[in-house]
Design a protein around this motif. Structure first.
Motif, PDB file in Angstrom:
ATOM      1  N   SER A 137       0.893  -1.355   0.003  1.00 40.79           N
ATOM      2  CA  SER A 137       0.034  -0.027  -0.076  1.00 40.79           C
ATOM      3  C   SER A 137       0.965   1.398  -0.045  1.00 40.79           C
ATOM      4  N   GLU A 138       2.098   1.057  -0.418  1.00 38.28           N
ATOM      5  CA  GLU A 138       2.972   2.300  -0.180  1.00 38.28           C
ATOM      6  C   GLU A 138       4.097   2.333  -1.319  1.00 38.28           C
ATOM      7  N   MET A 139       4.352   3.602  -1.576  1.00 36.07           N
ATOM      8  CA  MET A 139       5.558   3.525  -2.799  1.00 36.07           C
ATOM      9  C   MET A 139       6.379   4.854  -2.395  1.00 36.07           C
ATOM     10  N   THR A 140       7.369   4.977  -2.728  1.00 31.70           N
ATOM     11  CA  THR A 140       8.300   6.278  -2.385  1.00 31.70           C
ATOM     12  C   THR A 140       9.216   6.507  -3.790  1.00 31.70           C
ATOM     13  N   CYS A 141       9.420   7.586  -4.084  1.00 33.05           N
ATOM     14  CA  CYS A 141      10.120   8.309  -5.077  1.00 33.05           C
ATOM     15  C   CYS A 141      10.983   9.379  -4.537  1.00 33.05           C
ATOM     16  N   SER A 142      12.365   9.627  -4.750  1.00 33.23           N
ATOM     17  CA  SER A 142      13.183  10.479  -4.481  1.00 33.23           C
ATOM     18  C   SER A 142      13.785  11.207  -5.905  1.00 33.23           C
ATOM     19  N   ASP A 143      14.089  12.485  -5.705  1.00 29.61           N
ATOM     20  CA  ASP A 143      14.741  13.134  -6.839  1.00 29.61           C
ATOM     21  C   ASP A 143      15.376  14.416  -6.498  1.00 29.61           C
ATOM     22  N   ARG A 144      16.069  15.111  -7.183  1.00 26.91           N
ATOM     23  CA  ARG A 144      16.604  16.575  -6.951  1.00 26.91           C
ATOM     24  C   ARG A 144      15.933  17.528  -7.695  1.00 26.91           C
ATOM     25  N   PHE A 145      15.701  18.555  -6.991  1.00 27.88           N
ATOM     26  CA  PHE A 145      15.097  19.716  -7.728  1.00 27.88           C
ATOM     27  C   PHE A 145      16.182  20.925  -7.365  1.00 27.88           C
ATOM     28  N   GLY A 146      16.722  21.219  -8.224  1.00 28.93           N
ATOM     29  CA  GLY A 146      17.783  22.261  -7.922  1.00 28.93           C
ATOM     30  C   GLY A 146      18.810  22.018  -6.922  1.00 28.93           C
ATOM     31  N   ASP A 147      18.908  22.472  -5.998  1.00 26.99           N
ATOM     32  CA  ASP A 147      19.908  22.013  -4.776  1.00 26.99           C
ATOM     33  C   ASP A 147      18.828  21.337  -3.673  1.00 26.99           C
ATOM     34  N   VAL A 148      17.744  20.987  -4.012  1.00 24.28           N
ATOM     35  CA  VAL A 148      16.988  20.277  -2.826  1.00 24.28           C
ATOM     36  C   VAL A 148      16.890  18.966  -3.351  1.00 24.28           C
ATOM     37  N   ARG A 149      16.958  17.919  -2.468  1.00 25.12           N
ATOM     38  CA  ARG A 149      16.442  16.555  -2.355  1.00 25.12           C
ATOM     39  C   ARG A 149      15.033  16.121  -2.028  1.00 25.12           C
ATOM     40  N   ARG A 150      14.314  15.797  -2.750  1.00 25.00           N
ATOM     41  CA  ARG A 150      12.693  15.484  -2.407  1.00 25.00           C
ATOM     42  C   ARG A 150      12.611  14.211  -2.410  1.00 25.00           C
ATOM     43  N   THR A 151      11.766  13.829  -1.410  1.00 32.29           N
ATOM     44  CA  THR A 151      11.376  12.317  -1.168  1.00 32.29           C
ATOM     45  C   THR A 151       9.862  12.386  -0.925  1.00 32.29           C
ATOM     46  N   PHE A 152       9.159  11.718  -1.870  1.00 29.00           N
ATOM     47  CA  PHE A 152       7.679  11.529  -1.584  1.00 29.00           C
ATOM     48  C   PHE A 152       7.448  10.155  -1.379  1.00 29.00           C
ATOM     49  N   THR A 153       6.660  10.097  -0.321  1.00 29.00           N
ATOM     50  CA  THR A 153       5.812   8.875   0.109  1.00 29.00           C
ATOM     51  C   THR A 153       4.317   8.930   0.073  1.00 29.00           C
ATOM     52  N   ILE A 154       3.989   7.876  -0.810  1.00 29.64           N
ATOM     53  CA  ILE A 154       2.658   7.844  -1.273  1.00 29.64           C
ATOM     54  C   ILE A 154       2.049   6.523  -0.636  1.00 29.64           C
ATOM     55  N   THR A 155       0.925   6.718   0.211  1.00 26.30           N
ATOM     56  CA  THR A 155       0.309   5.509   0.865  1.00 26.30           C
ATOM     57  C   THR A 155      -1.193   5.758   0.374  1.00 26.30           C
ATOM     58  N   TYR A 156      -1.467   4.427  -0.144  1.00 23.83           N
ATOM     59  CA  TYR A 156      -2.746   4.280  -0.708  1.00 23.83           C
ATOM     60  C   TYR A 156      -3.669   3.667   0.529  1.00 23.83           C
ATOM     61  N   ASN A 157      -4.914   4.093   0.635  1.00 22.45           N
ATOM     62  CA  ASN A 157      -5.880   3.769   1.614  1.00 22.45           C
ATOM     63  C   ASN A 157      -7.168   3.426   1.056  1.00 22.45           C
ATOM     64  N   PRO A 158      -7.536   2.110   0.990  1.00 25.34           N
ATOM     65  CA  PRO A 158      -8.854   1.863   0.526  1.00 25.34           C
ATOM     66  C   PRO A 158     -10.165   2.400   1.452  1.00 25.34           C
ATOM     67  N   SER A 159     -11.110   2.538   0.643  1.00 25.43           N
ATOM     68  CA  SER A 159     -12.446   3.233   1.418  1.00 25.43           C
ATOM     69  C   SER A 159     -12.795   2.058   2.023  1.00 25.43           C
ATOM     70  N   PRO A 160     -13.213   2.791   3.668  1.00 22.36           N
ATOM     71  CA  PRO A 160     -14.125   1.908   4.449  1.00 22.36           C
ATOM     72  C   PRO A 160     -15.312   1.448   4.190  1.00 22.36           C
ATOM     73  N   GLU A 161     -15.918   2.217   3.000  1.00 23.60           N
ATOM     74  CA  GLU A 161     -17.373   2.030   2.688  1.00 23.60           C
ATOM     75  C   GLU A 161     -17.315   1.182   1.326  1.00 23.60           C
ATOM     76  N   PRO A 162     -18.067   0.271   1.164  1.00 26.53           N
ATOM     77  CA  PRO A 162     -18.417  -0.607  -0.148  1.00 26.53           C
ATOM     78  C   PRO A 162     -18.745   0.518  -1.216  1.00 26.53           C
ATOM     79  N   GLY A 163     -18.030   0.424  -2.206  1.00 27.30           N
ATOM     80  CA  GLY A 163     -18.143   1.339  -3.282  1.00 27.30           C
ATOM     81  C   GLY A 163     -17.679   2.832  -3.314  1.00 27.30           C
TER      82      GLY A 163
END
Length: 71
Positions: A28-54
């Motif tokens: 349920s999770e993925m991560t990606c990192s890159d550089r943007f100018g002089d900044v290192r960015r790390t993004f963590t994306i966590t997927y959460n299923p809906s508790p409600e059917p549909g």
């Protein structure tokens, strides 16, 4: 990202010019990192299923940025 016309994770990555390939760190999770100018960015994306059917699944995106020394 909610309530927008451009609300998918793919669109988020494109909008913020994140070019790194995401790496799956768990079913349920993925991560990606890159550089943007002089900044290192790390993004963590966590997927959460809906508790409600549909209901809508959603993703939480955590961003960490750290400056790099240019000298």
């Amino acid at each position: 990202m909610g309530n927008s016309q451009d609300s998918s994770v793919k669109d988020f990555l494109r909008t913020y010019d994140i070019t790194a390939e995401p790496k799956r760190t768990s079913p349920s999770e993925m991560t990606c990192s890159d550089r943007f100018g002089d900044v290192r960015r790390t993004f963590t994306i966590t997927y959460n299923p809906s508790p409600e059917p549909g209901g809508y699944d959603y993703a939480r995106i955590t961003v960490r940025a750290k400056g790099t020394d240019a000298g």
